[in-house]
Motif scaffolding. Structure first.
Motif, short mmCIF file in Angstrom:
data_model
loop_
_atom_site.label_atom_id
_atom_site.label_comp_id
_atom_site.label_asym_id
_atom_site.label_seq_id
_atom_site.Cartn_x
_atom_site.Cartn_y
_atom_site.Cartn_z
N GLY A 1 -21.43 23.83 -94.74
CA GLY A 1 -22.62 23.83 -95.60
C GLY A 1 -23.14 25.24 -95.79
O GLY A 1 -22.41 26.22 -95.59
N GLU A 2 -24.43 25.32 -96.14
CA GLU A 2 -25.03 26.65 -96.36
C GLU A 2 -25.39 27.31 -95.03
O GLU A 2 -25.71 26.63 -94.06
CB GLU A 2 -26.30 26.50 -97.20
N ALA A 3 -25.36 28.63 -95.01
CA ALA A 3 -25.82 29.44 -93.88
C ALA A 3 -25.24 28.99 -92.54
O ALA A 3 -25.95 28.87 -91.54
CB ALA A 3 -27.36 29.42 -93.82
N GLY A 4 -23.96 28.70 -92.54
CA GLY A 4 -23.27 28.33 -91.29
C GLY A 4 -23.51 26.90 -90.85
O GLY A 4 -23.06 26.52 -89.77
N GLY A 5 -24.23 26.12 -91.65
CA GLY A 5 -24.48 24.72 -91.28
C GLY A 5 -23.32 23.82 -91.71
O GLY A 5 -22.27 24.29 -92.16
N TRP A 6 -23.54 22.51 -91.55
CA TRP A 6 -22.49 21.53 -91.85
C TRP A 6 -23.03 20.44 -92.75
O TRP A 6 -24.22 20.12 -92.70
CB TRP A 6 -21.98 20.89 -90.56
N VAL A 7 -22.14 19.90 -93.59
CA VAL A 7 -22.50 18.74 -94.42
C VAL A 7 -21.61 17.58 -93.98
O VAL A 7 -20.38 17.68 -93.98
CB VAL A 7 -22.30 19.03 -95.92
N LEU A 8 -22.28 16.51 -93.56
CA LEU A 8 -21.58 15.32 -93.11
C LEU A 8 -21.54 14.33 -94.28
O LEU A 8 -22.60 13.92 -94.78
CB LEU A 8 -22.36 14.72 -91.93
N GLY A 9 -20.36 13.98 -94.72
CA GLY A 9 -20.24 12.95 -95.75
C GLY A 9 -20.24 11.60 -95.06
O GLY A 9 -19.46 11.36 -94.14
N THR A 10 -21.16 10.72 -95.46
CA THR A 10 -21.21 9.39 -94.82
C THR A 10 -21.02 8.31 -95.87
O THR A 10 -21.04 8.57 -97.07
CB THR A 10 -22.56 9.14 -94.11
N SER A 11 -20.86 7.08 -95.38
CA SER A 11 -20.70 5.93 -96.29
C SER A 11 -21.93 5.74 -97.15
O SER A 11 -21.89 5.05 -98.16
CB SER A 11 -20.44 4.67 -95.46
#
Ligand SMILES: Cc1cc2nc3c(=O)[nH]c(=O)nc-3n(C[C@H](O)[C@H](O)[C@H](O)COP(=O)(O)OP(=O)(O)OC[C@H]3O[C@@H](n4cnc5c(N)ncnc54)[C@H](O)[C@@H]3O)c2cc1C
Length: 334
Positions: free
Chosen positions: A92-102
């Motif tokens: 994700g942005e700025a070293g973060g994460w994006v979790l794709g969920t159902s």
């Protein structure tokens, strides 16, 4: 997109304790849980079994321990994404994460994977028409029991879960048909005895649910008597499956994490960090030399992980976690 400090993937005992610890240390957390209820193996696999090796309890059932852990976690008001399976992971942005969920994407700066054996999914009823009534007459986890008031309900299964649900539902429903493919039940003997005493419960043993019928609503089911192959139609407005769950680790394997064997994520036991920055793991899913898969171990791993997670989120906060007794301002109000 909802944004959190910490996404906890898995609402079992370890994820629940992690939500409480995160709240205590001022970390804004959310739990993502594939089932519509919290508790993990405690509620999905052995609610009525007694556990003897959790600190502070001489003996406690899975259901009672889950209830205590849920109360402790909810006291810190974590966001809850229930009935939501974590599927994909992307930077994700700025070293973060994006979790794709159902149920859509969620963003977080750090992730703690407490996914245990994997996402629990119900064993589907192999009955014609059942899928079309899922959530509107056919249930894999019972809805609020008052919904069964005055109804005829079919409960399928021969284990503890099916018998417990049949007993609970019988307190509200007009009739409960307990359908089991064998003559003998696999449940604790006491469960069957108390069921037999209820007039509302009708045992249908050596029977299988073959079909679910209805239009806008469910109106009847077809049962097959396995002894002679004969069929019987029974009026019913709801079917509850007690056939249990199976676990799927599937989606987590594609996240790019280093695995140890095919079922566990390799972590550094000094920090519970995985091979990806900002992603930690604890509980049954986490592996390192000498790992013991116990609830007590999982709680300890949360204690180990929370310091590094706090420092990862707030690099200025170095050093060990402070004692909870020194954190009165963060303690829950209830
Ligand atoms: C019959 C039995 C008896 C046991 N007895 C004991 C005992 O006496 N003492 C003891 O210490 N331990 C016992 N255990 C083991 C104990 O239950 C586990 O160690 C413990 O449940 C691990 O907790 P956890 O939170 O790591 O994982 P789980 O309890 O497995 O919880 C993980 C949760 O994560 C969810 N999840 C997984 N993947 C995803 C995803 N992708 N998206 C969303 N949600 C996801 C799952 O649905 C599940 O709810 C027993 C286990 C069994 C089966």
């Amino acid at each position: 997109m909802d944004q959190y400090d910490l996404l906890i993937v898995g609402g079992g005992p370890v994820g629940l304790f992690a939500a409480a610890m995160a709240g205590l240390h001022g970390i804004r957390a959310a739990i993502v849980e594939s089932l519509p209820e919290l508790g993990g193996q405690l509620t999905a696999l052995y609610p009525e079994k007694r556990i003897f090796d959790v600190a502070g309890f001489t003996a406690v059932t899975g259901a009672d321990l889950a209830e205590a852990l849920i109360a402790q976690a909810l006291a810190y008001r974590p966001a809850l994404h229930l009935g939501t399976t974590a599927e994909t992971l992307a930077a994700g942005e700025a070293g973060g994460w994006v979790l794709g969920t159902s149920e859509g994407a969620l963003a977080a700066r750090a992730i703690l994977v407490t996914a245990g054996l994997g996402a629990f999914v119900p064993r589907r009823l192999p009955a014609e028409g059942a899928e079309a009534f899922e959530g509107r007459g056919v249930y894999y986890i019972p809805p609020a029991l008052r919904e069964f008031r005055g109804k005829d309900v079919v409960v399928v299964g021969g284990g503890d879960t099916a018998l417990d649900w049949a007993w609970e539902i019988a307190q509200h429903a007009r009739r409960v048909y307990l359908v089991h493919r064998r003559e003998e039940f696999r449940a604790q003997p006491g469960s069957l005895d108390r069921i037999r005493q209820l007039e509302a419960v009708h045992l249908k043993t050596s029977c299988e649910l073959r079909a679910v019928r209805g239009g806008d609503t469910l109106t009847s089911v077809v049962l097959e008597h396995l002894t002679d192959g004969g069929e019987e139609t029974v009026e019913a407005q709801a079917v509850v499956s007690g056939l249990g769950f199976h676990a799927q680790l599937g989606p987590l394997k594609a996240w790019g994490l280093e695995f140890q064997g095919s079922h566990a994520i390799a972590v550094n036991p000094a920090t519970m960090a995985t091979s990806l920055p900002g992603i930690y793991a604890a509980g049954d899913i986490a592996a390192y030399p000498g790992k013991v898969k116990l609830i007590a171990t999982g709680f300890g791993e949360v204690g180990i992980a929370m310091g590094p997670i706090r420092t990862y989120l707030h690099p200025e906060l170095k050093g060990a976690l402070p004692h909870s007794t020194n954190l009165k301002s963060a303690a829950p109000s209830r």
